[in-house]
Design a protein around this motif. Sequence first.
Motif, PDB file in Angstrom:
ATOM      1  N   PHE B  73       0.842  -1.192   0.000  1.00 28.40           N
ATOM      2  CA  PHE B  73       0.000   0.000   0.000  1.00 28.40           C
ATOM      3  C   PHE B  73       0.884   1.252   0.000  1.00 28.40           C
ATOM      4  O   PHE B  73       0.674   2.172  -0.794  1.00 28.40           O
ATOM      5  N   PHE B  74       1.881   1.255   0.828  1.00 29.67           N
ATOM      6  CA  PHE B  74       2.739   2.432   0.910  1.00 29.67           C
ATOM      7  C   PHE B  74       3.710   2.546  -0.265  1.00 29.67           C
ATOM      8  O   PHE B  74       4.034   3.649  -0.702  1.00 29.67           O
ATOM      9  N   THR B  75       4.158   1.422  -0.778  1.00 31.33           N
ATOM     10  CA  THR B  75       5.054   1.535  -1.937  1.00 31.33           C
ATOM     11  C   THR B  75       4.290   2.024  -3.162  1.00 31.33           C
ATOM     12  O   THR B  75       4.855   2.719  -3.997  1.00 31.33           O
ATOM     13  N   SER B  76       3.010   1.695  -3.240  1.00 33.64           N
ATOM     14  CA  SER B  76       2.211   2.249  -4.330  1.00 33.64           C
ATOM     15  C   SER B  76       2.062   3.754  -4.168  1.00 33.64           C
ATOM     16  O   SER B  76       2.143   4.507  -5.137  1.00 33.64           O
ATOM     17  N   ILE B  77       1.836   4.176  -2.951  1.00 32.65           N
ATOM     18  CA  ILE B  77       1.783   5.615  -2.690  1.00 32.65           C
ATOM     19  C   ILE B  77       3.091   6.257  -3.143  1.00 32.65           C
ATOM     20  O   ILE B  77       3.099   7.289  -3.811  1.00 32.65           O
ATOM     21  N   ASP B 144      -3.122   8.970   4.199  1.00 35.39           N
ATOM     22  CA  ASP B 144      -3.600   7.754   4.851  1.00 35.39           C
ATOM     23  C   ASP B 144      -4.197   8.000   6.234  1.00 35.39           C
ATOM     24  O   ASP B 144      -5.204   7.406   6.586  1.00 35.39           O
ATOM     25  N   ARG B 145      -3.567   8.893   6.987  1.00 33.39           N
ATOM     26  CA  ARG B 145      -4.056   9.179   8.331  1.00 33.39           C
ATOM     27  C   ARG B 145      -4.087  10.688   8.539  1.00 33.39           C
ATOM     28  O   ARG B 145      -3.178  11.382   8.125  1.00 33.39           O
ATOM     29  N   GLN B 287      -7.900   0.125  -1.929  1.00 32.80           N
ATOM     30  CA  GLN B 287      -7.689   1.560  -1.754  1.00 32.80           C
ATOM     31  C   GLN B 287      -6.893   2.093  -2.941  1.00 32.80           C
ATOM     32  O   GLN B 287      -5.993   1.428  -3.430  1.00 32.80           O
ATOM     33  N   PRO B 288      -7.203   3.294  -3.387  1.00 34.19           N
ATOM     34  CA  PRO B 288      -6.504   3.873  -4.536  1.00 34.19           C
ATOM     35  C   PRO B 288      -5.137   4.423  -4.143  1.00 34.19           C
ATOM     36  O   PRO B 288      -4.930   5.637  -4.149  1.00 34.19           O
ATOM     37  N   ALA B 289      -4.226   3.517  -3.813  1.00 37.29           N
ATOM     38  CA  ALA B 289      -2.952   3.925  -3.223  1.00 37.29           C
ATOM     39  C   ALA B 289      -2.145   4.839  -4.148  1.00 37.29           C
ATOM     40  O   ALA B 289      -1.678   5.899  -3.735  1.00 37.29           O
ATOM     41  N   GLU B 291      -3.063   6.706  -6.511  1.00 36.67           N
ATOM     42  CA  GLU B 291      -3.723   8.007  -6.671  1.00 36.67           C
ATOM     43  C   GLU B 291      -3.578   8.864  -5.404  1.00 36.67           C
ATOM     44  O   GLU B 291      -3.448  10.086  -5.487  1.00 36.67           O
ATOM     45  N   ILE B 292      -3.576   8.210  -4.261  1.00 34.35           N
ATOM     46  CA  ILE B 292      -3.351   8.945  -3.014  1.00 34.35           C
ATOM     47  C   ILE B 292      -2.000   9.644  -3.072  1.00 34.35           C
ATOM     48  O   ILE B 292      -1.884  10.834  -2.769  1.00 34.35           O
ATOM     49  N   GLY B 293      -0.983   8.880  -3.488  1.00 31.35           N
ATOM     50  CA  GLY B 293       0.360   9.450  -3.573  1.00 31.35           C
ATOM     51  C   GLY B 293       0.431  10.581  -4.576  1.00 31.35           C
ATOM     52  O   GLY B 293       0.992  11.646  -4.304  1.00 31.35           O
ATOM     53  N   ALA B 294      -0.144  10.345  -5.746  1.00 33.63           N
ATOM     54  CA  ALA B 294      -0.096  11.355  -6.799  1.00 33.63           C
ATOM     55  C   ALA B 294      -0.792  12.629  -6.335  1.00 33.63           C
ATOM     56  O   ALA B 294      -0.279  13.744  -6.496  1.00 33.63           O
ATOM     57  N   GLU B 295      -1.948  12.463  -5.728  1.00 30.85           N
ATOM     58  CA  GLU B 295      -2.717  13.611  -5.273  1.00 30.85           C
ATOM     59  C   GLU B 295      -1.978  14.369  -4.168  1.00 30.85           C
ATOM     60  O   GLU B 295      -1.955  15.601  -4.149  1.00 30.85           O
ATOM     61  N   ALA B 296      -1.373  13.624  -3.278  1.00 34.95           N
ATOM     62  CA  ALA B 296      -0.624  14.253  -2.190  1.00 34.95           C
ATOM     63  C   ALA B 296       0.521  15.089  -2.761  1.00 34.95           C
ATOM     64  O   ALA B 296       0.774  16.207  -2.311  1.00 34.95           O
ATOM     65  N   ALA B 297       1.183  14.530  -3.767  1.00 34.93           N
ATOM     66  CA  ALA B 297       2.288  15.269  -4.374  1.00 34.93           C
ATOM     67  C   ALA B 297       1.776  16.545  -5.037  1.00 34.93           C
ATOM     68  O   ALA B 297       2.384  17.608  -4.918  1.00 34.93           O
ATOM     69  N   ARG B 298       0.645  16.435  -5.710  1.00 31.92           N
ATOM     70  CA  ARG B 298       0.083  17.633  -6.356  1.00 31.92           C
ATOM     71  C   ARG B 298      -0.248  18.698  -5.319  1.00 31.92           C
ATOM     72  O   ARG B 298       0.062  19.873  -5.490  1.00 31.92           O
TER      73      ARG B 298
END
Lengths: 331, 331
Positions: B73-77, B144-145, B287-289, B291-298
Amino acid sequence: MPTISDVARKAGVSTATVSRALNGKSSVDPVLVSRVRIAAEELGYHPNALARNLRRQETAVLALIISDVENPFFTSIARGVEDVAQTAGYSVVLCNSDENADKERRYIDVALQERVAGVILSPTGLSSGIERLRQRGTPVVAVDRPLAGHGTDQVLVDTRLAAREATEHLIAAGYRRIGCVTGPSGIRTADDRLAGYRDALSAAGLAPRRERRAAYRAAGGREAARKLLDAPHPPDALLVANSAMAIGVLEELAAAKLRPGRDVGVVAFDDVPWASLIDPPQTVVAQPAYEIGAEAARLLLARIADPARPPEARTLAARLVERGSSRRAPV
Amino acid sequence: MPTISDVARKAGVSTATVSRALNGKSSVDPVLVSRVRIAAEELGYHPNALARNLRRQETAVLALIISDVENPFFTSIARGVEDVAQTAGYSVVLCNSDENADKERRYIDVALQERVAGVILSPTGLSSGIERLRQRGTPVVAVDRPLAGHGTDQVLVDTRLAAREATEHLIAAGYRRIGCVTGPSGIRTADDRLAGYRDALSAAGLAPRRERRAAYRAAGGREAARKLLDAPHPPDALLVANSAMAIGVLEELAAAKLRPGRDVGVVAFDDVPWASLIDPPQTVVAQPAYEIGAEAARLLLARIADPARPPEARTLAARLVERGSSRRAPV
DNA sequence: TTGTACGCGTTATCAA
DNA sequence: TTGATAACGCGTACAA
């Protein structure tokens, strides 16, 4: 963003004293030390590592450049590196080259520019960028795959031998039309595992070979397996060179209603956490990933401490873990 | 380690011109540009990022502090973050806090000292270190949290709802003695998933609850499952809050000769690559892992560009993927 | 024991 | 368009 001089002013001392007090180097009056400590605390002062490293001409960060963050093999290596580095006071910067020579070069450039203390990497290919590291004198340790040209510290696995033994295990189980699914040409582990497979086949006088290369990913494994299965004389067993590929291979076998350990023998590299969870449990070649990372970090730290020491190449052994997927059902 | 003045000397120009030529900022005589380029190349010059950043008062590196590098999950993020950051010219430093508040604080300190441009983190707990980031004005995005106290950009998943739906799915399948295996108290996702489970049970008028907390790791899952199964009225289905725990739970079920989807219903969080490979295929909350990462970066890049913009909290939806493990065998 | 002053390698300002 | 020069924040000779 308070600076050292803000702290100095507040504590009523010179910047030199602040520096000395905070780094505990030279002897400083205990009274001043505590005054400085308090001032720094109240100001929320964080020393600027950029300035410090610029001045000291050194950084306490290691770069770890791996070829796939999503591969458990590499994340285990990362943990090994991290644990060792941590206790030595180093931070680890993880970079994902994604099996892509360009990205690898970019990250090597970053490492060079950031003046990291050392680099651990799993070379993607011929790796041109590496020479610049050498030339600059930045310590490097190769993991998983060797670096062309001697004089480099390396931590490898005797993967050719492991592949040979895994293939021999399939032969011993009674399989005769063994195939091999491996990674792209040029990636050393992919080549070595294929070579080991061929070693075993030749030694047993088995022919022809059933080989397929593809990307080290699930999609690659799926594609390779399909092609192998569609061929005139399909394999009755498969050696798979990577755990991501194994996922694709297993999916393809399931789609073809072929059950591992009954219809087709399967051995895959890397003992991932779910290997014993699937049905049947998967026979794997277990590589000591964590130990590879830990050892690489030790080697790197040793070289940072003494750049003149002779290069070392450590080769760790892999271990075949027999489970259900390589059994051969009684005929 | 050649410096900018070495290049200047060799090219017969001033350091200012070298800087301008190499950075392509101001307009420079093309002839001089190529002279500088050649000199730099021949010398093997790599600009010193420490000095540059010290001068510019900014760095093009983002820190990503996650709680478990070995969790897919986190590596996908991480991949999502990396892809977005990469195209914007930023590097990503991956740090593993290991679900440990101390390590998290240490890494936040490092980020602070290295003057990174921004931080993305999955907070381990109450996370004291975070305030220092805020105070220093370093942009932060939580993933995530959530982060206590408003005013922080966040990318979360409505995990309570997802847990509720997953539990309702088990109820709809006919299970009545549903248990929940979740992470340690204080970790928000663990708490929320437990809450969602309770929501569903209450709404359906089901009791008693069968709950167990343990570490977010395979060993934790094993232990929790064992205790639940050994209880007087063992559960006939399990909601598992994390994929690592799921491995332990499945091992324990196998040891007890309980087959998912027949003897016991199982739904676990995170659609790991092997979920559809096991027998029976595992029903999961995907979970859309990435996408979570991408969105967080944006979000992070946007805040770096404009520190005054109002904080945003994005909540992404999870998706239940029904597979065999949550089916209920006909009685 | 403490303070002053210089330099680490860049970039940006200001004149020329 | 180019060059001289002043910072950026810190550590450390050297002097006091």
